[in-house]
Design an enzyme around this catalytic site. Structure first.
Site: not given
Ligand SMILES: Cc1cc2nc3c(=O)[nH]c(=O)nc-3n(C[C@H](O)[C@H](O)[C@H](O)COP(=O)(O)OP(=O)(O)OC[C@H]3O[C@@H](n4cnc5c(N)ncnc54)[C@H](O)[C@@H]3O)c2cc1C
Length: 432
Positions: A10, A12-13, A170, A299, A313
Site C-alpha cells: 500500500g 497510501g498515507f 463535503e 485504515d 490520514a
Molecule cells: C472520500 C474520502 C475522504 C476522506 N477525507 C479525509 C479527510 O478529510 N481527512 C482525513 O484525515 N482522512 C480522510 N479520509 C480517510 C483517509 O484518506 C484514510 O484514513 C487514509 O487514506 C488511510 O491511509 P492508509 O495508508 O491506511 O490507506 P490508503 O491511503 O487508502 O492507502 C491504501 C493503499 O493500498 C493500496 N492497496 C489496497 N489493497 C491492495 C492490494 N491488495 N495490493 C496492493 N495495493 C493495495 C491502495 O491502492 C492504496 O494506494 C478520507 C477517505 C475517503 C475515502
C-alpha cells in the site's frame, strides 16, 4: 551481508510514511501498490464534482520514492501470502519475499450487507469512483435538460448522499455549489430544479466533532440548500431512487454511499480479518499477534484498546512512523514502543467560506475554519505540481464561481435499463 527486506503493501498515507521514515536505515524497502499513483483521498469529492481533475490529486509513487535511496516500487495487487514462509503473492502468481511485512492496504466502502446498496449506489473511495460519480452527475444533468418527462426529470435531478460524516457533508456541500453556481449557466432550463439530499442515520452530522460544531455544520449545509434528513435510515436503493425505512421514497439517479468503511479485502484474503469491520487486529505496538515481523497500520488496522481511533490520514501517518521506529528497534534487539495517537483535531469544509474545525481543542467555524482547511490540505498534498495545480484550480473556482473540467469521459454511466422504462420510443422509428 544482505540487508533486511521490508515489504510494504500500500502506497497510501500509512505505507509512504513507513518508507519515508526508513529512508536512512540499512534496509531494503519494497513498496507494492495495485496503482502506480498515490491518491489524496480527502479531495476525491472535488474530483467527483468537477472542482479538480484526477491528476490534481494523484502522484506517481515512483516519483515519490525517487528521493528514498533504499526504496523501490512494484506495481501489483497482493492477493495472498504465507506469513510463516515469509512471502506475499501478487496477482499473476509472483512471490515477493520479506523479512518484515507492513500491511497498509487501507479500507473500502461498507455497505452493511445491503445488496441493493452494493448494486445501485456509487461508492467514493478511490479515483475511479470519483470519476464515476462525476460522469453520473454530469450525464444526469445532460439527460434532464433533454427530457420532457417530468417524472424522469425529477429522478435525474435528484442527488442523494448517504452518510453525514466529513465525506458526505463535503460532497453534499460541493453538489449544492454546483447547483448554485454552475447549473444556472450551463443548463439555464434546470435552474433551481436540482435537489441535493444528505441522509444521516444518527441525530447529528459529523459525529467526531463537538455538538456546537455539529449544529453549525448543519446550519451551514442547509444554508447552501442541501436537504438534510437526520435519523434517516436507508432501506433500499434502486436505479431510480432511495427508499427510507420510514417508507419515504426519494427519487434520484445519483446516490452516493458514504456511510461507513471496512478493511480492504486483503485482510480477508490473508485470513487476518477480525470482527465485522474486516480490519486486522494489532497489539499496542501495531504488530499482528502470532506473526512475528508482520505489522498492520492505518485504515486496515484495528488497534486493541483503541478501537475508536478514527480512520483518518493522521492516524495512518503516525502509525507508519511508529512502525518504522519499532521495526528498527527490533532489528537492534530493543523492545518496541506502544503506539500513542496525538490528535491534532479534525475538520470538514462545506462550501465557499464555510467549514467547521476542531484544531488543538479550538472550535472554529465559517471563513476562518475554511482557510484552515485550505491550508492543511495544501500542506499535506504530495508533490509541488499537485499543490500548484490545486491552488490554481481553487483560485479559478473561487474568483469565477466556475468549475474545471466538466467533460463526461468514459461513457454515460446512467443505468440504461431504467432510462428505457421512462423513455420508451415509437417502435416504427429507427433507433441508433
Ligand atoms: C472520500 C474520502 C475522504 C476522506 N477525507 C479525509 C479527510 O478529510 N481527512 C482525513 O484525515 N482522512 C480522510 N479520509 C480517510 C483517509 O484518506 C484514510 O484514513 C487514509 O487514506 C488511510 O491511509 P492508509 O495508508 O491506511 O490507506 P490508503 O491511503 O487508502 O492507502 C491504501 C493503499 O493500498 C493500496 N492497496 C489496497 N489493497 C491492495 C492490494 N491488495 N495490493 C496492493 N495495493 C493495495 C491502495 O491502492 C492504496 O494506494 C478520507 C477517505 C475517503 C475515502
Amino acid at each position: 551481508m544482505t540487508k533486511p527486506r521490508i515489504v510494504i503493501v500500500g502506497a497510501g498515507f500509512g505505507g509512504l510514511a513507513v518508507a519515508r521514515a526508513l529512508r536512512h536505515a540499512p534496509v531494503d524497502v519494497t513498496v507494492i501498490d495495485r496503482h502506480n499513483y498515490h491518491a489524496f483521498l480527502p479531495l476525491l469529492y472535488q474530483v467527483a464534482t468537477s472542482g479538480l481533475t484526477a491528476q490534481d490529486v494523484a502522484h506517481p509513487v515512483r516519483s515519490i520514492l525517487r528521493s528514498l535511496p533504499n526504496a523501490r516500487f512494484r506495481l501489483g495487487e497482493v492477493c495472498g501470502a504465507d506469513l510463516d514462509a515469509r512471502w506475499v503473492a501478487l496477482q499473476g502468481g509472483e512471490h515477493i519475499p520479506f523479512d518484515f511485512l507492513v500491511l497498509a492496504a487501507g479500507s473500502t466502502t461498507e455497505t452493511w450487507g445491503n445488496q441493493s446498496v452494493a448494486d445501485h449506489a456509487l461508492p467514493l473511495h478511490d479515483l475511479e469512483h470519483a470519476l464515476a460519480v462525476r460522469n453520473r452527475a454530469l450525464s444526469c444533468l445532460e439527460r434532464a435538460d433533454a427530457t420532457a418527462d417530468p417524472a424522469l426529470r425529477e429522478e435525474l435531478l435528484g442527488f442523494v448522499v448517504v452518510g453525514g460524516g466529513p465525506t458526505g457533508v463535503e460532497l453534499a456541500g460541493a453538489l449544492a455549489e454546483l447547483k448554485r453556481h454552475v447549473v444556472p449557466h450551463d443548463f439555464p432550463a434546470l435552474e433551481g430544479a436540482m435537489r441535493v439530499w444528505l441522509l444521516e442515520g444518527r441525530s447529528a452530522l459529523l459525529p467526531s466533532l463537538p455538538p456546537r460544531l455539529q449544529a453549525k455544520a448543519l446550519l451551514q449545509v442547509t444554508g447552501l440548500g442541501v436537504e438534510v434528513r437526520l435519523g434517516a435510515l436507508v432501506e433500499r436503493v434502486d436505479p431510480t431512487g432511495v427508499w427510507l425505512r420510514s417508507g419515504q421514497r426519494i427519487p434520484a439517479r445519483t446516490v452516493v454511499w458514504a456511510a461507513g468503511v471496512r478493511g480492504e479485502k486483503l485482510a480477508e484474503e490473508l485470513g487476518l480479518a477480525s470482527g465485522q469491520s474486516g480490519r486486522i487486529a494489532v497489539d499496542e505496538t501495531l504488530a499482528v499477534p502470532g506473526h512475528p515481523g508482520v505489522y498492520a497500520i492505518g485504515d486496515l488496522a484495528l488497534l486493541k484498546g483503541a478501537e475508536r481511533l478514527p480512520q483518518v490520514a493522521p492516524v495512518a501517518i503516525q502509525q507508519g512512523q511508529a512502525v518504522a521506529l519499532n521495526l528498527l528497534r527490533t532489528l537492534r534487539g530493543h523492545p518496541p514502543f506502544p503506539f500513542r495517537y496525538h490528535d491534532k483535531g479534525s475538520m470538514a469544509t462545506i462550501g465557499r467560506n464555510r467549514a467547521v474545525a476542531l484544531v488543538f481543542g479550538w472550535e472554529l467555524s465559517g471563513r476562518i475554519a475554511w482557510w484552515a482547511w485550505l491550508l492543511v490540505h495544501i500542506v499535506f498534498l504530495v508533490g509541488f505540481r499537485n499543490r500548484a495545480a490545486v491552488l490554481l484550480n481553487w483560485a479559478w473556482n473561487f474568483f469565477t464561481y466556475d468549475r474545471g473540467l466538466r467533460a463526461v469521459v468514459g461513457g454515460n454511466p446512467i443505468p440504461d435499463l431504467a432510462l428505457q422504462r421512462s423513455e420508451k420510443g415509437d417502435a416504427s422509428v429507427a433507433r441508433c
